[in-house]
Design an enzyme around this catalytic site. Structure first.
Site, PDB file in Angstrom:
ATOM      1  N   CYS A   1     -15.107 -43.463  21.069  1.00 46.65           N
ATOM      2  CA  CYS A   1     -14.173 -42.910  22.206  1.00 46.65           C
ATOM      3  C   CYS A   1     -13.835 -41.061  21.807  1.00 46.65           C
ATOM      4  O   CYS A   1     -13.040 -40.544  22.686  1.00 46.65           O
ATOM      5  CB  CYS A   1     -12.894 -43.496  22.579  1.00 46.65           C
ATOM      6  SG  CYS A   1     -12.252 -45.206  23.418  1.00 46.65           S
ATOM      7  N   ASP A   2     -13.634 -40.953  21.656  1.00 48.72           N
ATOM      8  CA  ASP A   2     -13.272 -39.590  20.799  1.00 48.72           C
ATOM      9  C   ASP A   2     -14.184 -38.727  21.025  1.00 48.72           C
ATOM     10  O   ASP A   2     -15.437 -38.887  20.655  1.00 48.72           O
ATOM     11  CB  ASP A   2     -13.316 -38.569  19.096  1.00 48.72           C
ATOM     12  CG  ASP A   2     -13.165 -37.856  18.640  1.00 48.72           C
ATOM     13  OD1 ASP A   2     -12.383 -36.608  19.807  1.00 48.72           O
ATOM     14  OD2 ASP A   2     -12.397 -37.657  17.474  1.00 48.72           O
TER      15      ASP A   2
END
Ligand SMILES: Cc1ncc(COP(=O)(O)O)c(C=O)c1O
Length: 370
Positions: free
Chosen positions: A313-314
């Protein structure tokens, strides 16, 4: 590239142990008389280490866990060195327990620790040397300037250690052969300064030998000719040489196989999401390592310019931008060539995405070229 018959869930790293052995033999032939230690950090897989030990290679360990692993694989203490200039007391005590005597240092505090926990060790001093032209510079964290070297070598001797040598690191993936020549000149100067009192007889050439990613690299002989010439012009026959390559021995012996897990178009950019990203296998892309990519798609497939990203998700988890690749669909595979170094070794489980499983081409019936 045709690895379609490997019906194995992605991501996985497919390692060719024959290539590992060939790389070792090439290096041994190119640097006659130089003792080779595999710096195991780029890929600590036991089968790789065992193959190299069988070839007569030594191992450079950076930590207690690496030390225990190579001992469990049957390495003798005389085949092991540690060039990590900052070692924890428990690691030092384990080195002492097992009789591993050769280790690096670069500060008075390290001398004191070594003298306390591994008394009588044979130590070599890490010098700071030029890393210009290395894609992964390593010069600011470790090493002392040549001007500080004599005092530290004398200090080590005063504490009952035997200063046997000097070491340096020209930077990982070093594309500039000249760095080795400059570093060897620096070693010669330091040796000259202490020659009356301390017989420095070992020079450890460190790591840094490159492997091909997307851009041109010097040939092995361009680098080893530079090293050999400096060896013969600057040093007497008394001086013994060691080298501790990591990336060179494993980098281009493996391919990372990953799958497309998603696609999207956002603000005029086409995104392609893989099941491997910076956190679970392709860490070196944070320094824009331009790995070469491969595909198993039919001829004539349309090309597209994707921003290729990892699964986490980064938003930092972006791998490659800009180059045209076939317009892959979800479920299709993409190959990252020459991904044997600093990939699975660094990979973690961030967001629950697993590191690639390591498998070996020896274990498949058909020989595979990649
Ligand atoms: C002390 C030391 N030796 C050897 C190596 C291996 O370097 P490379 O993988 O560039 O050959 C490293 C890498 O960080 C290192 O720190």
């Amino acid at each position: 590239m045709n690895l379609n018959h490997i019906n194995y869930p992605t991501p996985f790293l497919l390692v060719d142990l024959d290539k590992v052995r060939q790389k070792y033999r090439r290096l041994r032939a190119a640097l006659p008389g130089v003792e080779i230690f595999y710096a195991m950090k780029p890929n600590p897989e036991s089968r790789i280490i065992t193959a190299l030990l069988d070839e007569g290679c030594g191992v450079e360990v950076a930590s207690q866990a690496e030390l225990c692993q190579v001992l469990s694989l049957g390495a003798r203490p005389s085949q092991i060195i540690t060039s990590n200039p900052v070692k924890s007391p428990p690691f030092l005590r384990t080195l002492h327990t097992h009789g591993v005597q050769r280790m690096a240092f670069d500060s008075p505090v390290e001398v004191d620790k070594i003298a306390q926990h591994t008394p009588g060790s044979q130590v070599y001093l890490r010098l700071r040397t030029d890393n210009t032209g290395a894609e992964w510079p390593l010069s600011d964290k470790f090493g002392v300037d040549a001007a500080e070297a004599p005092e530290l070598l004398y200090y080590a001797a005063s504490k009952g250690l035997t200063p046997i040598g000097l070491t340096f690191h020209v930077g990982s993936q070093c594309l500039n052969p000249h760095n080795w020549a400059i570093a060897l000149q620096t070693c010669a100067q330091v040796m000259e300064q202490v020659a009356d009192d301390l017989p420095i007889e070992v020079i450890n050439l460190g790591g840094g030998l490159p492997v091909p990613y997307g851009r041109a690299i010097p040939t092995l002989s361009e680098i080893t000719d530079t090293i050999n010439e400096a060896r013969h012009t600057l040093f007497t026959d008394q001086v013994r040489f060691q080298i501790e390559p990591g990336r060179f021995l494993v980098g281009d012996t493996a391919v990372l196989v990953t799958s497309v897990i998603g696609k999207a178009r956002r603000s005029n950019t086409d995104w392609l999401y893989l099941d491997v990203g910076i956190y679970n296998g392709l860490f070196d892309t944070i320094e824009q390592f331009a790995y070469e990519l491969g595909f198993d798609v039919e001829h004539g497939r349309a090309q597209a310019h994707f921003t290729i990203a990892g699964p986490s998700c980064d938003s930092m988890d972006k791998l490659f931008t800009g180059h045209p690749i076939p317009d892959l669909q979800v479920g299709e595979r993409l190959y990252v060539r020459n991904a044997g170094a600093y990939t699975t070794a660094i990979a973690g489980h961030f967001n629950g995405f697993p590191p690639p499983t390591v498998i070996y081409s020896d274990d498949f019936e058909h020989s595979m070229k990649f």
